[in-house]
Design a protein around this motif. Structure first.
Motif, PDB file in Angstrom:
ATOM      1  N   VAL A  38      -8.370  10.510  -3.360  1.00 19.88           N
ATOM      2  CA  VAL A  38      -7.870  11.051  -2.088  1.00 19.88           C
ATOM      3  C   VAL A  38      -6.360  11.277  -2.175  1.00 19.88           C
ATOM      4  CG1 VAL A  38      -7.442  10.495   0.350  1.00 19.88           C
ATOM      5  CG2 VAL A  38      -9.702  10.106  -0.639  1.00 19.88           C
ATOM      6  N   LEU A  39      -5.636  10.305  -2.713  1.00 21.21           N
ATOM      7  CA  LEU A  39      -4.182  10.425  -2.814  1.00 21.21           C
ATOM      8  C   LEU A  39      -3.772  11.554  -3.760  1.00 21.21           C
ATOM      9  CD1 LEU A  39      -3.020   6.692  -2.857  1.00 21.21           C
ATOM     10  CD2 LEU A  39      -3.180   8.254  -0.917  1.00 21.21           C
ATOM     11  N   GLU A  40      -4.489  11.702  -4.867  1.00 19.14           N
ATOM     12  CA  GLU A  40      -4.200  12.798  -5.802  1.00 19.14           C
ATOM     13  C   GLU A  40      -4.419  14.158  -5.136  1.00 19.14           C
ATOM     14  OE1 GLU A  40      -6.622  12.151  -9.273  1.00 19.14           O
ATOM     15  OE2 GLU A  40      -5.603  10.272  -9.728  1.00 19.14           O
ATOM     16  N   ARG A  41      -5.514  14.276  -4.396  1.00 17.36           N
ATOM     17  CA  ARG A  41      -5.810  15.539  -3.711  1.00 17.36           C
ATOM     18  C   ARG A  41      -4.797  15.808  -2.598  1.00 17.36           C
ATOM     19  NH1 ARG A  41     -12.424  14.922  -3.322  1.00 17.36           N
ATOM     20  NH2 ARG A  41     -12.812  15.205  -5.551  1.00 17.36           N
ATOM     21  N   ALA A  42      -4.399  14.770  -1.883  1.00 17.79           N
ATOM     22  CA  ALA A  42      -3.397  14.931  -0.825  1.00 17.79           C
ATOM     23  C   ALA A  42      -2.081  15.418  -1.423  1.00 17.79           C
ATOM     24  CB  ALA A  42      -3.194  13.613  -0.083  1.00 17.79           C
ATOM     25  N   GLN A  43      -1.710  14.863  -2.565  1.00 15.27           N
ATOM     26  CA  GLN A  43      -0.488  15.307  -3.227  1.00 15.27           C
ATOM     27  C   GLN A  43      -0.611  16.768  -3.645  1.00 15.27           C
ATOM     28  OE1 GLN A  43       0.671  13.033  -6.679  1.00 15.27           O
ATOM     29  NE2 GLN A  43       2.467  14.296  -7.047  1.00 15.27           N
ATOM     30  N   HIS A  44      -1.745  17.139  -4.188  1.00  9.79           N
ATOM     31  CA  HIS A  44      -1.970  18.517  -4.631  1.00  9.79           C
ATOM     32  C   HIS A  44      -1.779  19.518  -3.486  1.00  9.79           C
ATOM     33  CE1 HIS A  44      -3.786  21.963  -6.636  1.00  9.79           C
ATOM     34  NE2 HIS A  44      -4.567  22.112  -5.577  1.00  9.79           N
ATOM     35  N   PHE A  45      -2.296  19.192  -2.315  1.00 10.76           N
ATOM     36  CA  PHE A  45      -2.214  20.098  -1.168  1.00 10.76           C
ATOM     37  C   PHE A  45      -0.941  19.907  -0.330  1.00 10.76           C
ATOM     38  CE2 PHE A  45      -6.828  20.370  -1.893  1.00 10.76           C
ATOM     39  CZ  PHE A  45      -7.010  21.744  -1.803  1.00 10.76           C
ATOM     40  N   GLY A  46      -0.169  18.868  -0.613  1.00 12.81           N
ATOM     41  CA  GLY A  46       1.036  18.605   0.163  1.00 12.81           C
ATOM     42  C   GLY A  46       0.761  18.052   1.542  1.00 12.81           C
ATOM     43  N   ILE A  47      -0.324  17.303   1.664  1.00 17.91           N
ATOM     44  CA  ILE A  47      -0.721  16.717   2.948  1.00 17.91           C
ATOM     45  C   ILE A  47       0.106  15.465   3.223  1.00 17.91           C
ATOM     46  CG2 ILE A  47      -2.632  15.534   4.128  1.00 17.91           C
ATOM     47  CD1 ILE A  47      -4.492  17.495   2.666  1.00 17.91           C
ATOM     48  N   GLY A  48       0.528  15.320   4.462  1.00 17.07           N
ATOM     49  CA  GLY A  48       1.278  14.137   4.860  1.00 17.07           C
ATOM     50  C   GLY A  48       0.352  12.954   5.089  1.00 17.07           C
ATOM     51  N   ILE A  49       0.788  11.790   4.634  1.00 15.96           N
ATOM     52  CA  ILE A  49       0.061  10.541   4.899  1.00 15.96           C
ATOM     53  C   ILE A  49       1.019   9.643   5.660  1.00 15.96           C
ATOM     54  CG2 ILE A  49      -1.054   8.520   3.877  1.00 15.96           C
ATOM     55  CD1 ILE A  49      -1.952  10.297   1.574  1.00 15.96           C
ATOM     56  N   TYR A  50       0.672   9.368   6.912  1.00 21.98           N
ATOM     57  CA  TYR A  50       1.553   8.588   7.772  1.00 21.98           C
ATOM     58  C   TYR A  50       1.427   7.092   7.531  1.00 21.98           C
ATOM     59  CZ  TYR A  50       2.741  12.809  10.279  1.00 21.98           C
ATOM     60  OH  TYR A  50       3.199  14.066  10.591  1.00 21.98           O
ATOM     61  N   ASN A  51       0.204   6.620   7.340  1.00 23.44           N
ATOM     62  CA  ASN A  51       0.031   5.204   7.025  1.00 23.44           C
ATOM     63  C   ASN A  51      -1.232   4.997   6.209  1.00 23.44           C
ATOM     64  OD1 ASN A  51      -2.253   4.737   8.789  1.00 23.44           O
ATOM     65  ND2 ASN A  51      -0.818   4.766  10.483  1.00 23.44           N
ATOM     66  N   ILE A  52      -1.263   3.872   5.538  1.00 23.01           N
ATOM     67  CA  ILE A  52      -2.425   3.449   4.750  1.00 23.01           C
ATOM     68  C   ILE A  52      -2.854   2.092   5.277  1.00 23.01           C
ATOM     69  CG2 ILE A  52      -3.237   2.722   2.464  1.00 23.01           C
ATOM     70  CD1 ILE A  52      -1.201   4.649   1.242  1.00 23.01           C
ATOM     71  N   GLU A  53      -4.146   1.950   5.524  1.00 17.62           N
ATOM     72  CA  GLU A  53      -4.695   0.657   5.946  1.00 17.62           C
ATOM     73  C   GLU A  53      -5.635   0.160   4.862  1.00 17.62           C
ATOM     74  OE1 GLU A  53      -6.624   1.542   9.670  1.00 17.62           O
ATOM     75  OE2 GLU A  53      -4.828   0.998  10.793  1.00 17.62           O
ATOM     76  N   SER A  54      -5.468  -1.093   4.498  1.00 22.19           N
ATOM     77  CA  SER A  54      -6.428  -1.719   3.600  1.00 22.19           C
ATOM     78  C   SER A  54      -7.350  -2.579   4.457  1.00 22.19           C
ATOM     79  CB  SER A  54      -5.717  -2.552   2.532  1.00 22.19           C
ATOM     80  OG  SER A  54      -4.896  -3.529   3.123  1.00 22.19           O
ATOM     81  N   TRP A  55      -8.623  -2.590   4.081  1.00 30.22           N
ATOM     82  CA  TRP A  55      -9.645  -3.269   4.877  1.00 30.22           C
ATOM     83  C   TRP A  55     -10.371  -4.304   4.021  1.00 30.22           C
ATOM     84  CZ3 TRP A  55     -11.269  -1.566   9.930  1.00 30.22           C
ATOM     85  CH2 TRP A  55     -10.561  -0.471  10.408  1.00 30.22           C
ATOM     86  N   GLN A  56     -10.695  -5.411   4.658  1.00 30.94           N
ATOM     87  CA  GLN A  56     -11.493  -6.452   4.015  1.00 30.94           C
ATOM     88  C   GLN A  56     -12.462  -7.007   5.055  1.00 30.94           C
ATOM     89  OE1 GLN A  56      -9.308  -9.971   2.742  1.00 30.94           O
ATOM     90  NE2 GLN A  56     -10.551 -10.030   0.897  1.00 30.94           N
ATOM     91  N   LYS A  57     -13.726  -6.978   4.727  1.00 29.54           N
ATOM     92  CA  LYS A  57     -14.780  -7.491   5.623  1.00 29.54           C
ATOM     93  C   LYS A  57     -14.693  -6.860   7.017  1.00 29.54           C
ATOM     94  CE  LYS A  57     -15.035 -11.797   3.109  1.00 29.54           C
ATOM     95  NZ  LYS A  57     -14.696 -13.203   3.082  1.00 29.54           N
TER      96      LYS A  57
END
Length: 108
Positions: A38-57
């Motif tokens: 997902v991050l590689e594709r976002a970089q390719h298209f120049g998409i902005g990522i405002y935040n990243i959430e990691s999830w557990q259970k």
């Protein structure tokens, strides 16, 4: 084209959404390997990522934002560094993010 449609078609294609909760339409959860794609594709298209959430259970484990790194949302240095930091400190998490697809990309 709307943002959600663009993301499904160009970013999330061939990846497994692991969110099986009530809000599965809005929040896409990915394994570590899929989120890296997902991050590689976002970089390719120049998409902005405002935040990243990691999830557990089914709960948010950690949230990081581009402001924490004093970078623009479209700068891949912040989200690649944040992802690397999270995945090395706690392997086996699931990941989601909030995205911004430019109007220029949506008009294609």
């Amino acid at each position: 084209m709307e943002q959600a449609e663009f993301l499904k078609k160009h970013i999330f294609t061939d990846l497994k959404n692991l969110n099986d909760g009530d809000d599965s339409e809005n929040v896409y959860l990915f394994s570590e390997a899929d989120f890296e794609i997902v991050l590689e594709r976002a970089q390719h298209f120049g998409i902005g990522i405002y935040n990243i959430e990691s999830w557990q259970k089914n709960e948010v484990h950690e949230t990081v934002a581009h402001d924490d790194f004093k970078k623009k949302a479209t700068d891949p240095r912040w989200y690649k560094r944040a992802f690397l930091t999270i995945k090395t400190s706690q392997p086996g998490l699931l990941y989601s993010a909030s995205y911004k697809v430019s109007n220029k990309l949506l008009a294609r």
